[in-house]
Design an enzyme around this catalytic site. Structure first.
Site, PDB file in Angstrom:
ATOM      1  N   ASN A 193     -66.240  -7.025 -57.492  1.00 16.86           N
ATOM      2  CA  ASN A 193     -66.397  -7.926 -58.640  1.00 16.86           C
ATOM      3  C   ASN A 193     -65.020  -8.094 -59.281  1.00 16.86           C
ATOM      4  OD1 ASN A 193     -66.996  -9.192 -61.026  1.00 16.86           O
ATOM      5  ND2 ASN A 193     -68.175  -7.498 -61.908  1.00 16.86           N
ATOM      6  N   TRP A 194     -64.419  -9.263 -59.060  1.00 15.37           N
ATOM      7  CA  TRP A 194     -63.046  -9.484 -59.538  1.00 15.37           C
ATOM      8  C   TRP A 194     -63.007  -9.812 -61.036  1.00 15.37           C
ATOM      9  CZ3 TRP A 194     -60.550 -12.960 -55.082  1.00 15.37           C
ATOM     10  CH2 TRP A 194     -60.568 -12.218 -53.888  1.00 15.37           C
ATOM     11  N   LYS A 195     -64.166  -9.980 -61.635  1.00 13.19           N
ATOM     12  CA  LYS A 195     -64.274 -10.311 -63.067  1.00 13.19           C
ATOM     13  C   LYS A 195     -63.338 -11.479 -63.422  1.00 13.19           C
ATOM     14  CE  LYS A 195     -65.598  -5.617 -64.026  1.00 13.19           C
ATOM     15  NZ  LYS A 195     -65.916  -4.631 -65.019  1.00 13.19           N
ATOM     16  N   HIS A 229     -75.233  -8.220 -64.871  1.00 13.02           N
ATOM     17  CA  HIS A 229     -74.128  -7.263 -65.031  1.00 13.02           C
ATOM     18  C   HIS A 229     -74.072  -6.799 -66.483  1.00 13.02           C
ATOM     19  CE1 HIS A 229     -70.034  -5.707 -65.305  1.00 13.02           C
ATOM     20  NE2 HIS A 229     -70.122  -5.506 -64.003  1.00 13.02           N
ATOM     21  N   GLU A 233     -71.779  -6.486 -68.521  1.00 15.61           N
ATOM     22  CA  GLU A 233     -70.994  -7.328 -69.442  1.00 15.61           C
ATOM     23  C   GLU A 233     -71.778  -8.581 -69.839  1.00 15.61           C
ATOM     24  OE1 GLU A 233     -67.538  -7.306 -66.909  1.00 15.61           O
ATOM     25  OE2 GLU A 233     -67.409  -5.151 -67.300  1.00 15.61           O
ATOM     26  N   GLU A 293     -75.561   0.577 -62.360  1.00 13.32           N
ATOM     27  CA  GLU A 293     -74.236   0.662 -62.963  1.00 13.32           C
ATOM     28  C   GLU A 293     -74.352   1.243 -64.376  1.00 13.32           C
ATOM     29  OE1 GLU A 293     -71.274  -2.199 -61.077  1.00 13.32           O
ATOM     30  OE2 GLU A 293     -72.355  -3.342 -62.555  1.00 13.32           O
ATOM     31  N   GLY A 320     -65.498   0.523 -65.717  1.00 15.43           N
ATOM     32  CA  GLY A 320     -64.149   0.252 -66.207  1.00 15.43           C
ATOM     33  C   GLY A 320     -63.591   1.356 -67.082  1.00 15.43           C
ATOM     34  N   SER A 323     -66.555   2.684 -61.846  1.00 15.55           N
ATOM     35  CA  SER A 323     -65.315   3.413 -61.531  1.00 15.55           C
ATOM     36  C   SER A 323     -65.330   4.018 -60.128  1.00 15.55           C
ATOM     37  CB  SER A 323     -65.043   4.484 -62.596  1.00 15.55           C
ATOM     38  OG  SER A 323     -64.853   3.865 -63.857  1.00 15.55           O
ATOM     39  N   GLY A 372     -65.445  -2.822 -59.382  1.00 14.13           N
ATOM     40  CA  GLY A 372     -64.634  -3.689 -60.244  1.00 14.13           C
ATOM     41  C   GLY A 372     -63.165  -3.452 -59.986  1.00 14.13           C
ATOM     42  N   GLY A 373     -62.549  -2.610 -60.802  1.00 14.89           N
ATOM     43  CA  GLY A 373     -61.098  -2.411 -60.771  1.00 14.89           C
ATOM     44  C   GLY A 373     -60.527  -2.147 -59.384  1.00 14.89           C
TER      45      GLY A 373
HETATM   46  C1  PEP Z   1     -68.224  -3.563 -62.269  1.00 17.18           C
HETATM   47  O1  PEP Z   1     -67.577  -4.434 -62.797  1.00 17.18           O
HETATM   48  O2  PEP Z   1     -69.347  -3.834 -61.840  1.00 17.18           O
HETATM   49  C2  PEP Z   1     -67.653  -2.230 -62.142  1.00 17.18           C
HETATM   50  C3  PEP Z   1     -68.390  -1.287 -61.627  1.00 17.18           C
HETATM   51  O3  PEP Z   1     -66.365  -2.045 -62.585  1.00 17.18           O
HETATM   52  P1  PEP Z   1     -65.432  -0.760 -62.324  1.00 17.18           P
HETATM   53  O4  PEP Z   1     -65.502  -0.440 -60.855  1.00 17.18           O
HETATM   54  O5  PEP Z   1     -64.054  -1.182 -62.733  1.00 17.18           O
HETATM   55  O6  PEP Z   1     -65.965   0.349 -63.163  1.00 17.18           O
END
Ligand code: PEP
Length: 255
Positions: free
Chosen positions: A9-11, A95, A97, A167, A173, A213, A234-235
């Site tokens: 997920n590049w957000k 998600h 967010e 999640e 994040g 994470s 994500g990251g």
């Molecule tokens: C996400 O955006 O779904 C996520 C899990 O982010 P991260 O891996 O950065 O925690």
């Protein structure tokens, strides 16, 4: 038998040049991986160019969100048919967010899930508890309610196109990952609920990703758990090397 599924997920993080560069690097490094299902989810405006770049390889493309209606006066929104039009296979829905920053409700997320499936898009349906909910021992009820309401009206047949992503909000994040056992406990609970809702066969075939994470350093131990079927990242999906590290961990954790 479930195939592990790793999605990035590049957000709202990469610009066009960076998106194309990352997609190109992923194509070179992991574009021939077929024993793990792969997807990247760039921002809407780069979906088409990334999908074109990845069209000849095994990495699919997903969107990070969509609207529940197919068309209409919804300024600023993007509809499912548009996502199909630019080459998406998947769409991330619910998600944290979207839930916590944009106030999306379980009902709205469910409408999107039903719409995505009716159009032939494969939803990655996310849920997870906040830190205060975990501390108040509400994890079980929160994730169960999210799963039940997110999948309301989804048939057993349609479940073949659905991925679940657990999640925990406190792990997204933050650099703070759920322990493998914490993840497994919730995944096992979700799978038991899927068995109640759809029966043992559908439940056994449903992929439940973990997100929060995930990095190359912790991916193997998370995916070694029997009910953790991959990752929503994500990251660590923003660098080809770290995303590849997670994919390699998934390959060795095949279930
Ligand atoms: C996400 O955006 O779904 C996520 C899990 O982010 P991260 O891996 O950065 O925690």
């Amino acid at each position: 038998m479930r195939q592990l599924f790793v999605a990035g997920n590049w957000k709202m993080r990469l610009n066009g040049r960076q998106s194309i560069r990352l997609a190109g690097r992923l194509r070179e490094r992991v574009g021939d991986v077929t024993d793990v299902r792969l997807a990247v989810c760039p921002p809407f405006v780069y979906l088409k160019s990334v999908a074109e770049l990845l069209s000849e390889c095994s990495i699919d493309v997903g969107a990070q969100n969509m609207h529940a209606e197919e068309a209409g006066a919804f300024t600023g929104e993007v509809a499912g048919p548009m996502l199909l039009d630019v080459g998406c296979r998947y769409v991330i829905l619910g998600h944290s967010e979207r839930r916590h920053v944009f106030g999306e409700t379980d009902e709205f997320i469910n409408q999107k899930v039903l719409k995505a499936l009716s159009l032939g898009l494969e939803p990655i349906v996310c849920g997870g508890e906040t830190l205060s909910q975990r501390e108040a021992v509400q994890t079980e009820s929160v994730v169960s309610d999210q799963l039940k309401s997110g999948l309301a009206g989804v048939t057993a047949e349609q479940m073949a196109k659905v991925t679940i992503a657990y999640e925990p909000v406190w792990a997204i994040g933050t650099g703070r990952t759920a322990t493998p056992q914490q993840a497994e406990d919730v995944h096992a609970l979700l799978r038991a609920l899927l068995t109640e809702m759809y029966g043992a066969d559908v439940s056994a075939d449903t992929v439940i990703q973990y997100g929060g994470s995930v990095k190359p350093e912790n991916a193997a131990e998370l995916m070694a758990m029997p009910n953790v079927d991959g990752a929503l990242v994500g990251g660590a999906s923003l660098e080809a090397a770290s995303f590849e590290g997670i994919i390699r961990a998934a390959q060795s954790a095949r279930k």
